[in-house]
Enzyme design. Structure first.
Site, PDB file in Angstrom:
ATOM      1  N   LYS A 112      -0.707   1.969   3.140  1.00 50.52           N
ATOM      2  CA  LYS A 112      -1.846   2.203   4.034  1.00 50.52           C
ATOM      3  C   LYS A 112      -1.409   2.229   5.493  1.00 50.52           C
ATOM      4  CE  LYS A 112      -5.641   2.277   6.325  1.00 50.52           C
ATOM      5  NZ  LYS A 112      -6.648   1.218   6.372  1.00 50.52           N
ATOM      6  N   LYS A 168      -4.069  -2.087  16.559  1.00 50.87           N
ATOM      7  CA  LYS A 168      -3.646  -3.153  15.634  1.00 50.87           C
ATOM      8  C   LYS A 168      -2.847  -2.562  14.480  1.00 50.87           C
ATOM      9  CE  LYS A 168      -5.600  -4.054  12.042  1.00 50.87           C
ATOM     10  NZ  LYS A 168      -6.390  -4.316  10.821  1.00 50.87           N
TER      11      LYS A 168
END
Length: 295
Positions: free
Chosen positions: A173, A243
């Site tokens: 991911k 992030k």
């Protein structure tokens, strides 16, 4: 599919749609906990059971998490008042957040010491895909546990893939997001250059879609947002994108790799956040690239 009681923690932009699909398709009762009482109430109106972490740890067997980062995941699992307690009912935790890989693996080990199974199952694609149950879900963990939980994951995703041991789902991911964010950075540069040279950026987006530069990023982000200079809040914000890129950079640096493209994208996202765009949809970096009106 069994009628086991399921739990869901974190029903924000992505989690609400995911939880709704789990509720309607799994055939199982779903107990929901979140700090946002309004989101919980909307799901309760659909048949979910409004609950709390305390309620979940005494009533559900498998709990799904959709939280901002590993900080919240660790706190929800093992913090004060968290889900995992001696004598509790939870036996499997499925983290569908995008989380730090080493800390994910450490958390899985701590849960195993307490007799609790763990899968990392982060999701990709859009908020619309979360609502439609067409997410991409990349899963790390024990293969037999994956097979047991896969029917429930398929309620939320049209593509559910086992990628390897614990943490592998997160790696895949994070790499997906690294490529997406770097591609959008390139699109933002292309549109700024074209516009400065007298070519309409919406026309450019349409032409790129017809050629070899076509991509999911172009069709979702380029045409709908970059070309319109529209970067609303409550989509995937700059702070979240940054992030995720930092997670990718951490993996790269730990392997002795310098990802120069991703580093440039992360630097621009950081500048955007510093200039007040932290909660704007992340393609807002375009506004830092385009020439100023005085230029």
């Amino acid at each position: 599919m069994s009628a086991a009681v399921l739990g869901f923690v974190g029903v924000g932009v992505m989690g609400e749609g995911m939880c709704s699909n789990l509720l309607h398709k799994s055939g199982c009762p779903v107990h929901v906990a979140d700090l946002n009482a309004e989101a919980v109430a909307r799901l309760a109106a659909q048949g979910a059971v409004a609950s709390s972490l305390e309620g979940l740890r005494q009533s559900v067997h498998t709990v799904f998490l959709s939280l901002p980062s590993i900080d919240q995941v660790e706190a929800v699992c093992l913090g004060t008042g968290g889900l995992i307690v001696e004598g509790g009912s939870i036996r499997t935790v499925v983290d569908m957040s995008t989380s730090d890989v080493p800390r994910t693996r450490a958390l899985a080990a701590k849960l195993a010491e307490r007799g609790v199974n763990f899968l990392d199952a982060p999701v990709a694609r859009s908020r619309e895909a979360a609502r439609n149950g067409t997410l991409l879900i990349t899963v790390g963990g024990d293969a037999a546990l994956f097979e047991a939980v896969a029917p429930q994951l398929r309620c939320m995703g049209s593509d559910v893939l086992h990628c390897g041991g614990v943490g592998a789902g997160q790696v895949v991911k994070i790499m997906n997001n690294m490529v997406l964010l770097s591609t959008v950075h390139a699109l933002a540069e292309a549109m700024a250059i074209a516009e400065a040279a007298g070519v309409d950026k919406a026309l450019l987006a349409n032409v790129l879609r017809l050629g070899s530069a076509d991509s999911f990023a172009l069709r979702l982000t380029g045409e709908k947002y970059l070309a319109r200079d529209d970067f609303p809040e409550k989509l995937f914000p700059t702070a979240y994108a940054l992030k995720d890129l930092k997670l990718a950079l951490g993996l790269a640096h730990a392997s002795g790799i310098r990802p120069t493209v991703a580093e440039a994208a992360a630097d621009l996202l950081g500048q955007a956040a510093d200039q007040g765009y932290a909660m704007s949809y992340y393609p807002v970096v375009y506004r830092l690239i385009r020439p100023s009106p005085q230029a």
